[in-house]
Design a protein around this motif. Structure first.
Motif, PDB file in Angstrom:
ATOM      1  N   ILE A 118       0.755  -1.074   0.184  1.00 60.79           N
ATOM      2  CA  ILE A 118      -0.148   0.066  -0.142  1.00 60.79           C
ATOM      3  C   ILE A 118       0.787   1.131  -0.083  1.00 60.79           C
ATOM      4  CG2 ILE A 118       0.002  -0.349   2.108  1.00 60.79           C
ATOM      5  CD1 ILE A 118      -2.751   0.611   2.630  1.00 60.79           C
ATOM      6  N   ASN A 151       1.772   5.263   0.606  1.00 59.63           N
ATOM      7  CA  ASN A 151       1.793   6.322   1.907  1.00 59.63           C
ATOM      8  C   ASN A 151       0.596   6.806   1.783  1.00 59.63           C
ATOM      9  OD1 ASN A 151       4.478   5.315   2.384  1.00 59.63           O
ATOM     10  ND2 ASN A 151       5.545   7.224   2.172  1.00 59.63           N
ATOM     11  N   PRO A 152       0.078   7.718   0.773  1.00 61.26           N
ATOM     12  CA  PRO A 152      -0.958   8.337   1.006  1.00 61.26           C
ATOM     13  C   PRO A 152      -2.129   7.709   1.138  1.00 61.26           C
ATOM     14  CG  PRO A 152       0.190   9.034  -0.942  1.00 61.26           C
ATOM     15  CD  PRO A 152       0.962   7.970  -0.459  1.00 61.26           C
ATOM     16  N   LEU A 155      -2.323   4.773   2.801  1.00 58.99           N
ATOM     17  CA  LEU A 155      -2.225   4.282   4.277  1.00 58.99           C
ATOM     18  C   LEU A 155      -2.580   5.388   5.226  1.00 58.99           C
ATOM     19  CD1 LEU A 155      -1.599   2.334   6.409  1.00 58.99           C
ATOM     20  CD2 LEU A 155       0.775   2.886   6.421  1.00 58.99           C
ATOM     21  N   GLY A 156      -2.125   6.554   4.739  1.00 56.31           N
ATOM     22  CA  GLY A 156      -2.278   7.626   5.599  1.00 56.31           C
ATOM     23  C   GLY A 156      -3.853   7.886   5.642  1.00 56.31           C
ATOM     24  N   LEU A 177      -5.493   5.538   7.751  1.00 54.08           N
ATOM     25  CA  LEU A 177      -5.300   5.883   9.222  1.00 54.08           C
ATOM     26  C   LEU A 177      -6.341   7.147   9.814  1.00 54.08           C
ATOM     27  CD1 LEU A 177      -1.420   5.247   9.478  1.00 54.08           C
ATOM     28  CD2 LEU A 177      -3.243   3.944  10.654  1.00 54.08           C
ATOM     29  N   PHE A 178      -6.293   8.024   8.644  1.00 56.98           N
ATOM     30  CA  PHE A 178      -7.296   9.243   8.874  1.00 56.98           C
ATOM     31  C   PHE A 178      -8.453   8.845   9.171  1.00 56.98           C
ATOM     32  CE2 PHE A 178      -9.824  12.728   7.702  1.00 56.98           C
ATOM     33  CZ  PHE A 178      -9.329  13.618   8.470  1.00 56.98           C
ATOM     34  N   THR A 189      -9.625   5.967  10.369  1.00 56.82           N
ATOM     35  CA  THR A 189      -9.783   5.146  11.707  1.00 56.82           C
ATOM     36  C   THR A 189     -10.096   6.620  12.793  1.00 56.82           C
ATOM     37  OG1 THR A 189      -7.976   3.781  10.889  1.00 56.82           O
ATOM     38  CG2 THR A 189      -8.695   3.772  13.189  1.00 56.82           C
ATOM     39  N   SER A 190      -9.335   7.525  12.636  1.00 55.88           N
ATOM     40  CA  SER A 190      -9.803   8.654  13.509  1.00 55.88           C
ATOM     41  C   SER A 190     -11.204   8.997  13.476  1.00 55.88           C
ATOM     42  CB  SER A 190      -8.615   9.683  13.409  1.00 55.88           C
ATOM     43  OG  SER A 190      -8.825  10.648  12.297  1.00 55.88           O
ATOM     44  N   MET A 243     -13.543   7.021  14.993  1.00 57.37           N
ATOM     45  CA  MET A 243     -13.515   7.295  16.495  1.00 57.37           C
ATOM     46  C   MET A 243     -14.411   8.696  16.827  1.00 57.37           C
ATOM     47  SD  MET A 243     -12.462   4.882  17.928  1.00 57.37           S
ATOM     48  CE  MET A 243     -12.479   5.166  19.376  1.00 57.37           C
ATOM     49  N   LEU A 288      -4.783   8.199  17.669  1.00 61.80           N
ATOM     50  CA  LEU A 288      -5.543   8.100  16.587  1.00 61.80           C
ATOM     51  C   LEU A 288      -6.883   7.700  17.165  1.00 61.80           C
ATOM     52  CD1 LEU A 288      -5.076   8.366  13.782  1.00 61.80           C
ATOM     53  CD2 LEU A 288      -5.061   5.696  13.452  1.00 61.80           C
ATOM     54  N   PRO A 345      -9.641  11.751  18.547  1.00 63.73           N
ATOM     55  CA  PRO A 345     -10.771  12.022  18.003  1.00 63.73           C
ATOM     56  C   PRO A 345     -12.314  12.174  19.013  1.00 63.73           C
ATOM     57  CG  PRO A 345      -9.949  10.384  16.868  1.00 63.73           C
ATOM     58  CD  PRO A 345      -9.179  10.521  17.991  1.00 63.73           C
TER      59      PRO A 345
END
Ligand code: HEA
Ligand code: HEA
Ligand code: CUA
Ligand SMILES: [Cu+2]
Lengths: 378, 214, 550
Positions: free
Chosen positions: B26, B28-29, B31-32, B35-36, B38-39, B42, C208, C212
């Motif tokens: 995968i 970098n962008p 994967l980034g 992850l983003f 994922t946040s 939440m 992470l 949030p």
């Protein structure tokens, strides 16, 4: 570039701390021990504290001991020209020092759970049911009968809140319910080793029993949850009486309250004078005082000695909090009157109990360095 | 260097530090972006948590006539009339498919297919926003109307804001796609945007289920 | 080393202001983080001195209660969100790419964005002082006190500032994770990563997942305050405990965000100055992950007295978290054992971390016993706990790292004598300030009070604590003096002044843009050690570091 000369500084300092800590527990002047508990529940908590403290002290001395030993024993010496053995680890010791703390914390968990159960236990029929009302920034107390209805009522039949002091029978189970009409406060009596939050919209209730031997004692209590500018002054007292004295006292309150109209909840009596007289005879003198632009409009006031008087206090500062406190002698002297803090624009009629002749200071406790004046009582 | 005897495979490259991103897999962008997201999950979990807490302490839910009066209770009863919201769900789910079609297209280097897919997705996204704005105007209650109004508008409002963000990203992708900037080998931005768009879609499905069905 | 052939890169760091503002180089951004955070440390420290001045004696002397409340609220908020979290992120920013042999972070422009949100958020928060008072509800901002009815514009600025700072953290975490997963040098497998990198990895996962949720709470608060929402105010149907749940769901994991990277630094420093490998490398990795995982299940230990949480569960989980932390503690001590300890300044601070964090951990475990917490909650005991872990732990660890990596960052060594003076003063001042707070708490002194009764018996201990507070402040003077001296004409450090183990010491000090032109082969978690003792990592070679390689 290394200073290969060993430095014992770290070890010496660590030793100092140990000494400091040890002396703390030995001499017990404030010390590392809570105050002597005065309730049945407090004794349980105190006993649990003993266990936790002992284990904690043992772990502390053993682990700090190892660190200090290593620091002294394994400092680099001028003769150390070879690399020390390059040890990467050892599974057996990893297991040992995982299992031992697990066992310790499991034990601590079990004993604290047991204590929790006794501390939280509630009686089927507590002898007394009190409701503590915490509002910014004062405490008052209602006494309920077995039917859950207020016992101390005014002539209009409305419940009367007795300000400042909670009176309880020693040796009997007291149920306390906590009620807040504004923000979160916390009921905290250090000698109970206990506190419980007073959460608006969520009534907390618990039981406690003051030791029978403590009848006649008074305990200091304080709000323990930040609730605004008056938080540090939001104190109360718990007075333990013998059950007989308590009954007399309660009866007295009931009759007194019926006789006179309940006052508007304004200034609370200074702590120290029990809330025995929720009523004051109507005052003959009324003084006007206004706060505007974070300043009082007057720098001096006069009032008659030995009789009650009123202060009509107006706060003209939009969104800002002010009040009037009266201190003996100087602005930092003993507080003899503590008026409710109000957010402007608003007005309150403070009813001040009789003061002996002398010089006093009136101070806004929100701005005690700038809003000051003198009150002459003669 | 001790490594000097080795051949210049990646493993022993003297400039290994510069040869980053050679581990394949995968990019970098992307994967980034994962992850983003994922946040973001939440973040919405926090809002949903608040919603369920408030809902658990309010009985009945939605608040009935005794609590808020006849008129308001009727408006709060979203279960009675979930049709517009259901239609919007269909719109958004469809847009997820068209977005995926665009991805499949560009993976096969089909630039036309990419432009078509993204354009349709963008239109559906805008349609959703218009639909939601219309829905807001018809609901008859607002953010300040009790905990029900507050949670409803906060949840759907933040979702709407994410859809808006998504449509902006899609617009940029569409513009770049029309300018021919993507190819089968180089289209990380498209992949990342589509992942985001699927995420926005999933959040809506969760929202629709809790607010209108549950 | 081959790398010394590169011309010293010191001049590159003297470049202009514009260069610093627009840079996307992780090393410059790392330094920006560190400097910015230290600045906020001094500001928050000055606020703390205000607190200590006020509390030295009973009665209100310097600050009225409304100002006092702003002092400790801003002190706590700034220390946590603008000092300790970002400074650790700053060191990670500088060190992690170097330690994994990467040229930069994976997303350099996002990295710059993350940084610049911090001063912006900080300034926003401080403008509160100019708009009728900064936030004054404590760093925990409990509702309903934080609702419009009880607080002013300062709280809105606090709220918005924190949203910015939180976003910065989240973007930073995305960046760290991508970097660690994708940019490792060949041969650097996960179980060869330096422990610092592992702690940053786990920390980033915590950020992470947790931050949030805090952002969502702040936004709900903002809606309550400004748009008439009803989340947290019971007066309008909301739920006051809800705020505490979402706040602590974030803020407990956040305390590990505040300490794990410091633990990582200490785990780098102890082996170097003991001349041994870290004892129990894998145990460290698992313990770090364990702390991270358990960290999500203990949040309600801050709410034991609310009467609204299930006590036994949170008590058990809180106790359990002592186990992986203990594993770390024992492994650190085992690293010291049979070593040859060198007491350079970084080592002193690392030992300060061990001895002081231990106290903070143990007094935290007191609170895990729920009934004991009934006595201790919201008293100065908790203030003692939080400073022993945050100051005794994180700040000592942070200074250890600062003295350790300063030569790498600037090319110059710090003066050892001044460094030791700094350590001694800070160590003494720290214990003077915070140890008496245990006793104050037990004696019943609540936290967050501007004044206390003269006959409560708390005056002496408070005076002692205040003297300690000013001693800590005094300890900053040799430190600042040291930094200034060293930047002017400190001893040139060379590539590897400490005979260290990890890759950052394989390049010049400071490293050139893109960090490396050569990397040693990586066969263990100590590539430089392997290089020095080529082929004989496990035997005791004479400590003569032959300059033969390359
Ligand atoms: C760096 C930050 C940090 C860290 C690492 C910790 C670590 C821990 N904390 Fe702390 N805590 C805070 C920061 C931190 N805390 C802050 C800021 C507050 C206050 C917030 C506020 O209200 O403002 C707080 C408050 C706080 C409370 C609430 C107190 C109250 O308000 O009433 C509790 C309750 O359980 C608690 C517990 C713990 C525990 C059990 C640990 C454990 O992780 C500690 C584990 C470590 C050890 C135990 C030592 C090493 C272990 C061994 C040597 C093994 C053997 C030991 C045993 C068997 C016990 N903390
Ligand atoms: C990393 C976290 C951190 C750190 C390092 C500190 C450091 C200090 N803290 Fe703490 N503190 C908190 C986090 C921290 N604190 C938190 C989270 C709270 C809870 C807040 C709340 O209740 O909401 C708290 C609360 C708190 C209280 C309780 C307040 C109350 O409840 O009423 C007190 C009281 O003494 C205190 C004192 C101190 C002192 C004396 C220091 C000292 O270490 C400070 C040392 C001083 C300096 C570092 C200043 C040095 C500066 C100079 C010498 C000037 C140089 C100037 C220039 C170069 C411009 N703090
Ligand atoms: Cu009421 Cu603090
Ligand atoms: Cu916690």
């Amino acid at each position: 570039m290394f200073r290969t000369t060993p430095t014992r500084l770290a070890s010496v300092l660590a030793l100092t701390v140990v000494a400091l800590m040890a002396s703390g527990c030995a001499s017990m002047i404030p010390g590392l021990y809570p105050p002597t508990p005065v309730t049945a529940q407090g004794h349980d908590i105190g006993n649990l504290y003993d266990i936790v403290f002992l284990i904690a002290a043992a772990i502390f001395f053993v682990v700090e001991g190892f660190i200090i030993y290593a620091v002294i024993r394994y400092r680099r010496r001028p003769t150390d020209t070879e690399l020390p053995p390059q040890i990467h680890g050892n599974n057996l010791v990893e297991i040992i020092w995982t299992v031992i703390p697990t066992v310790i914390v499991a034990y601590l968990f079990v004993v604290s759970w047991q204590t929790l159960n006794t501390v939280e236990a509630t009686s089927q029929n507590p002898q007394v049911h009190v409701v503590a009302i915490a509002r910014r920034f004062s405490w008052s107390f209602e006494y309920l009968g077995p039917d859950g209805k207020s016992l101390v009522n005014g002539p209009d039949g409305k419940a009367v809140e007795l300000p400042g002091t909670m009176v309880v029978p020693a040796g009997q189970t007291v149920r306390l319910s906590l009620h807040s009409p504004d923000v979160i406060h916390a009921f905290y009596v250090p000698q109970f080793l206990f506190k419980r939050d007073v959460v608006p919209g969520h009534e907390n209730t618990f039981d406690f029993t003051v030791d029978a031997t403590d009848a006649g004692q008074t305990f200091r209590g304080q709000c323990a949850e930040l609730c605004g500018v008056g938080h540090q002054g939001m104190s109360f007292e718990v007075q333990a009486k013998t059950p007989a004295e308590f009954d007399t006292w309660l009866q007295q309150q009931i009759t007194q309250a019926k006789a006179v109209p309940s006052p508007p909840p304004s200034g609370k009596a200074p702590s120290g004078s029990p809330g025995a007289s929720p009523s004051a005879p109507p005052a003959a003198v009324s003084l006007d005082l206004t706060a505007k632009n974070v300043a009082f409009d007057k720098t001096s006031l006069e009032a008659p000695a030995n009789q009650p008087f009123d202060i009509k206090f107006t706060n003209d500062d939009q969104g800002t909090q002010h009040n009037v406190d009266i201190h003996k002698d100087s602005p930092t002297g003993q507080v003899v009157f503590d008026g409710e803090v109000i957010t402007g624009p608003d007005t309150r009629l403070y009813q001040v109990t009789p003061l002996p002749a002398g010089t006093y200071a009136f101070v806004c406790k929100v701005h005690p360095t700038t809003m000051i004046g003198t009150l002459t009582v003669k | 260097m001790t490594a000097s005897g080795h051949a210049l495979t990646t493993e022993h490259s003297p400039v290994a530090g510069l040869a980053h991103d050679t581990r394949g897999g995968i990019s970098n962008p992307i994967l980034g972006m994962l992850l983003f997201i994922t946040s973001e999950v939440m973040f919405f979990a926090g809002l949903f948590g608040a919603y369920f807490t408030v809902r658990a302490s309010t009985n009945p839910w939605p608040p009935g006539p005794e609590q808020v009066g006849e008129g308001m209770a009727e408006k709060f009863n979203l279960h009675a009339d979930p049709y517009l919201a259901a239609l919007l769900t269909v719109v958004l789910v469809t847009s997820s498919f068209t977005c995926q079609l665009a991805i499949w297209a560009i993976r096969k280097n089909d630039r036309r297919g990419l432009v078509r897919g993204i354009a349709v997705t963008l239109i559906l996204g805008i349609l959703f926003l218009i639909g939601q704005a219309y829905d807001y105007s018809q609901l008859g209650f607002g953010l300040t109307d009790g905990t029900f109004g507050t949670t409803f508008f906060t949840l759907t409002g933040f979702h709407g804001a994410h859809v808006l963000g998504g449509t902006i990203m899609l617009s940029v992708i569409l513009y770049r796609a029309m300018a021919g900037q993507f190819s089968a080998r180089h289209h990380d931005a498209v992949e990342a945007t589509s992942i985001y768009w699927h995420f926005v879609d999933v959040v809506w499905i969760a929202l629709f289920s809790t607010l209108y069905i549950l | 080393m081959a790398t010394t052939a590169l011309h010293p890169a010191v001049p590159a760091y003297r470049s202009g202001l514009y260069e610093w503002i627009t840079t996307t180089d992780h090393k410059k951004i790392g330094i920006l983080y560190v400097v910015n955070s230290l600045l906020f440390f001094f500001i928050a420290g000055l606020l703390a001195l205000g607190v200590r001045a006020e509390l030295a004696q009973p009665k209100v002397q310097f600050f009225a209660p409304d100002v006092y409340n702003q002092l400790f609220t801003m002190h706590g908020t700034v220390m946590i969100f603008l000092f300790i979290i970002p400074i650790l992120a700053g060191f990670a920013n500088y060190v992690v790419p170097l330690q994994i042999g990467a040229p930069d972070m994976a997303l350099p422009r996002i990295n710059a964005l993350s940084f610049w949100m911090l001063p912006l958020g900080g300034i926003l928060m401080f403008t509160g002082f100019a708009t009728g008072g900064a936030a004054a509800e404590g760093w925990t901002g409990y509702s309903p006190l934080a609702q419009r009815a009880y607080s002013g514009t300062g709280t809105d600025l606090w709220d918005v500032g924190l949203v910015l700072i939180g976003t910065s953290s989240i973007l930073g975490a995305v960046n760290f994770l991508t970097t660690i997963f994708k940019m490792r040098a060949p041969g650097l497998t996960m179980f060869r990563l330096p422990i610092l990198v592992w702690t940053v990895l786990v920390t980033s996962v915590l950020v992470l997942m947790a931050t949030p949720v805090f952002t969502s709470a702040l936004i709900m608060l903002f809606i309550d305050r400004n748009y008439g929402g009803h989340f947290f105010d019971p007066a309008t149907g909301g739920n006051a405990i809800l705020w505490q749940n979402v706040f602590w769901f974030y803020s407990h994991p956040a305390v590990y965000v505040m300490v794990l990277p410091a633990m990582g630094m200490v785990s780098e420093i102890l082996p170097v100055f003991s001349r041994k490998p870290l004892f129990g490398y894998k145990a460290f990795v698992f313990a770090t992950a364990g702390i991270g995982a358990l960290g999500f299940s203990v949040w309600a230990h801050h709410m034991f007295t609310t009467g609204a949480v299930f006590l036994p569960f949170f008590s058990l989980m809180t106790f359990l978290i002592a186990v992986p932390t203990g594993v770390k503690m024992f492994n650190w001590i085992a690293t010291l054992f049979r070593g040859q300890l060198i007491f350079a300044t970084p080592m002193l601070f690392a030992l300060g971390f061990l001895t002081m964090f231990l106290i903070g951990g143990i007094n935290g475990a007191f609170s895990a016993a729920v009934p004991v917490d009934f006595a201790l909650h919201d008293t100065y005991w908790v203030v003692a706990h939080l400073h022993y872990v945050l100051f005794g732990g994180s700040v000592f660890g942070m200074f250890a790292g600062l003295y350790y990596w300063f030569p790498k960052m600037t090319g110059r060594l710090l003066n050892e004598a001044l460094g030791k003076l700094h350590f001694v003063l800070m160590f003494i001042g720290f214990n003077l300030t915070f140890f008496p707070m245990h006793m104050l708490g037990l004696a019943g002194m609540p936290r967050r009070v501007a004044d206390y009764s003269a006959n409560a018996g708390w005056s002496d201990l408070n005076l002692l604590a205040s003297i300690g507070g000013f001693t800590i402040a005094a300890s900053m003077l040799p430190f600042l003096w040291n930094v200034m001296l060293s930047l002017r004409n400190g001893e040139i450090a060379g590539d590897d002044p400490w005979e260290a183990n990890t890759l950052e010491w394989a390049t010049t000090s400071p490293p050139p843009p893109y960090n490396f032109d050569h990397l040693p082969e990586i066969r263990s978690e100590r590539p430089l050690f392997d290089l020095r003792h080529a082929g004989a990592a496990h035997s005791a070679l004479p400590a003569k570091y032959a300059e033969t390689h390359s």
